[in-house]
Design a protein around this motif. Sequence first.
Motif, PDB file in Angstrom:
ATOM      1  N   UNK A 164     -52.280  -3.753  25.509  1.00 51.15           N
ATOM      2  CA  UNK A 164     -52.748  -2.597  24.738  1.00 51.15           C
ATOM      3  C   UNK A 164     -52.124  -1.306  25.262  1.00 51.15           C
ATOM      4  N   UNK A 165     -51.867  -1.254  26.568  1.00 49.90           N
ATOM      5  CA  UNK A 165     -51.259  -0.067  27.177  1.00 49.90           C
ATOM      6  C   UNK A 165     -49.881   0.247  26.594  1.00 49.90           C
ATOM      7  N   UNK A 166     -49.149  -0.776  26.138  1.00 52.13           N
ATOM      8  CA  UNK A 166     -47.826  -0.539  25.554  1.00 52.13           C
ATOM      9  C   UNK A 166     -47.950   0.307  24.297  1.00 52.13           C
ATOM     10  N   UNK A 167     -48.886  -0.045  23.434  1.00 46.92           N
ATOM     11  CA  UNK A 167     -49.108   0.741  22.220  1.00 46.92           C
ATOM     12  C   UNK A 167     -49.561   2.155  22.529  1.00 46.92           C
ATOM     13  N   UNK A 168     -50.424   2.295  23.526  1.00 46.62           N
ATOM     14  CA  UNK A 168     -50.886   3.631  23.928  1.00 46.62           C
ATOM     15  C   UNK A 168     -49.729   4.461  24.475  1.00 46.62           C
ATOM     16  N   UNK A 169     -48.888   3.837  25.280  1.00 45.67           N
ATOM     17  CA  UNK A 169     -47.733   4.531  25.863  1.00 45.67           C
ATOM     18  C   UNK A 169     -46.790   5.040  24.774  1.00 45.67           C
ATOM     19  N   UNK A 170     -46.564   4.211  23.756  1.00 46.69           N
ATOM     20  CA  UNK A 170     -45.673   4.596  22.661  1.00 46.69           C
ATOM     21  C   UNK A 170     -46.374   5.423  21.591  1.00 46.69           C
ATOM     22  N   UNK A 171     -47.707   5.361  21.547  1.00 49.83           N
ATOM     23  CA  UNK A 171     -48.452   6.067  20.501  1.00 49.83           C
ATOM     24  C   UNK A 171     -48.389   5.357  19.160  1.00 49.83           C
ATOM     25  N   UNK A 172     -48.291   4.021  19.182  1.00 49.66           N
ATOM     26  CA  UNK A 172     -48.222   3.221  17.948  1.00 49.66           C
ATOM     27  C   UNK A 172     -49.129   2.001  18.083  1.00 49.66           C
ATOM     28  N   UNK A 173     -49.454   1.401  16.944  1.00 50.48           N
ATOM     29  CA  UNK A 173     -50.203   0.149  16.932  1.00 50.48           C
ATOM     30  C   UNK A 173     -49.224  -1.006  17.122  1.00 50.48           C
ATOM     31  N   UNK A 174     -49.549  -1.919  18.029  1.00 50.50           N
ATOM     32  CA  UNK A 174     -48.718  -3.096  18.270  1.00 50.50           C
ATOM     33  C   UNK A 174     -49.598  -4.341  18.253  1.00 50.50           C
ATOM     34  N   UNK A 175     -49.034  -5.486  17.897  1.00 52.87           N
ATOM     35  CA  UNK A 175     -49.813  -6.728  17.964  1.00 52.87           C
ATOM     36  C   UNK A 175     -50.116  -7.068  19.426  1.00 52.87           C
ATOM     37  N   UNK A 176     -51.163  -7.846  19.653  1.00 53.95           N
ATOM     38  CA  UNK A 176     -51.516  -8.208  21.025  1.00 53.95           C
ATOM     39  C   UNK A 176     -50.682  -9.367  21.548  1.00 53.95           C
ATOM     40  N   UNK A 177     -50.046 -10.120  20.637  1.00 57.93           N
ATOM     41  CA  UNK A 177     -49.126 -11.179  21.039  1.00 57.93           C
ATOM     42  C   UNK A 177     -48.106 -11.407  19.933  1.00 57.93           C
ATOM     43  N   UNK A 178     -47.046 -12.108  20.287  1.00 53.39           N
ATOM     44  CA  UNK A 178     -45.986 -12.382  19.315  1.00 53.39           C
ATOM     45  C   UNK A 178     -46.190 -13.761  18.696  1.00 53.39           C
TER      46      UNK A 178
END
Length: 90
Positions: free
Chosen positions: A61-75
Amino acid sequence: AANDAVFCKGKMYDLCYCNADSYGVDAKRCFMFLRNLGEKTYLVVANFSDRPVELRLNIPEDAGKYFGVELPSETDLIRVRAHDGEILQL
């Protein structure tokens, strides 16, 4: 991809530390990270093994926060040939 600004100017987020035990990952032979610029986010996976791999990666979740975007939790399942890489837009 080398000419895309996301790879020249974007932010990077390492995914190796949080995927050492993920499905299909050989921590000594696989390298994975995210690149982001604005709304564009790419997943880069490199396979330095002599064998093809199938991976399923966690995205903190920190990756999305760092970028300021919504990202999936897994691929989804990612297939990478031996001594090759994949670049996927998320």
